[in-house]
Design a protein around this motif. Sequence first.
Motif, PDB file in Angstrom:
ATOM      1  N   LYS A 142       0.189  35.713 -37.515  1.00 16.29           N
ATOM      2  CA  LYS A 142       0.527  36.895 -38.324  1.00 16.29           C
ATOM      3  C   LYS A 142       0.330  36.614 -39.805  1.00 16.29           C
ATOM      4  O   LYS A 142       0.216  37.535 -40.604  1.00 16.29           O
ATOM      5  CB  LYS A 142       1.984  37.327 -38.072  1.00 16.29           C
ATOM      6  N   ASN A 143       0.312  35.325 -40.160  1.00 12.37           N
ATOM      7  CA  ASN A 143       0.170  34.935 -41.558  1.00 12.37           C
ATOM      8  C   ASN A 143      -1.075  34.075 -41.741  1.00 12.37           C
ATOM      9  O   ASN A 143      -1.520  33.403 -40.804  1.00 12.37           O
ATOM     10  CB  ASN A 143       1.393  34.161 -42.036  1.00 12.37           C
TER      11      ASN A 143
ATOM     12  N   THR B   1       0.195  34.160 -46.542  1.00 17.30           N
ATOM     13  CA  THR B   1       0.286  35.594 -46.820  1.00 17.30           C
ATOM     14  C   THR B   1       0.169  36.364 -45.511  1.00 17.30           C
ATOM     15  O   THR B   1      -0.590  35.986 -44.630  1.00 17.30           O
ATOM     16  CB  THR B   1      -0.859  36.027 -47.770  1.00 17.30           C
ATOM     17  N   LYS B   2       0.918  37.462 -45.390  1.00 16.97           N
ATOM     18  CA  LYS B   2       0.847  38.284 -44.185  1.00 16.97           C
ATOM     19  C   LYS B   2      -0.560  38.856 -44.023  1.00 16.97           C
ATOM     20  O   LYS B   2      -1.140  39.387 -44.960  1.00 16.97           O
ATOM     21  CB  LYS B   2       1.876  39.415 -44.267  1.00 16.97           C
TER      22      LYS B   2
ATOM     23  N   CYS C  42      -6.791  38.215 -45.015  1.00 19.78           N
ATOM     24  CA  CYS C  42      -5.812  37.722 -45.993  1.00 19.78           C
ATOM     25  C   CYS C  42      -6.170  38.400 -47.296  1.00 19.78           C
ATOM     26  O   CYS C  42      -7.297  38.282 -47.786  1.00 19.78           O
ATOM     27  CB  CYS C  42      -5.905  36.209 -46.126  1.00 19.78           C
TER      28      CYS C  42
END
Length: 177
Positions: free
Chosen positions: A144-145, A151-152, A175
């Motif tokens: 998810k990151n 960063t999400k 990203c």
Amino acid sequence: LEEVQSFYDKWSNKKDTQDYGIDGLVIKINERNIWDKLGYTAKSPRAGIAYKFKATEVATKLLDIKVQVGRTGAVTPVAELNPVLIAGSVVKRATLHNEDEINRLDVRIGDTVALRKAGDVIPEIFDVFKDLRPKNAKAFIMPKNCPECDTKLVKEKVGPSKSLRTAEASAAWYCNN
């Protein structure tokens, strides 16, 4: 057309015995008036076409799936493979394109996979030997990151206009950092 196919079949069988690499044939119309009637695309004449040979296919084991961040911020899953010789080079990694492709193939870590070089260049997994799947094969879960900066990840809108309701989310995760 039968003559062209016969010539292609002959070369398809002997291409690997040459002192040079060959990935296909170029077929061209040999009559100028037909050539002129066929015209041109923006980049090339319509009177010639590349007739590529079928890519060499091999089987190998998928050892792991990692993700990498490209220059555009796209996060791409990459297969780590048991090294295998294909089309003149040893391949250890292959793109899995995106999460949707992993789900479409139902590919899992530990699977035996079918590998080829798209255009005799880019290694790609195109099939999974599910009958050889080990009991401990592990499904891949897209992070998810971002693996680089945490960063999400997001999916961008694609379509005629990113602001229109008809725009859809891209298949790739990005990203934004």
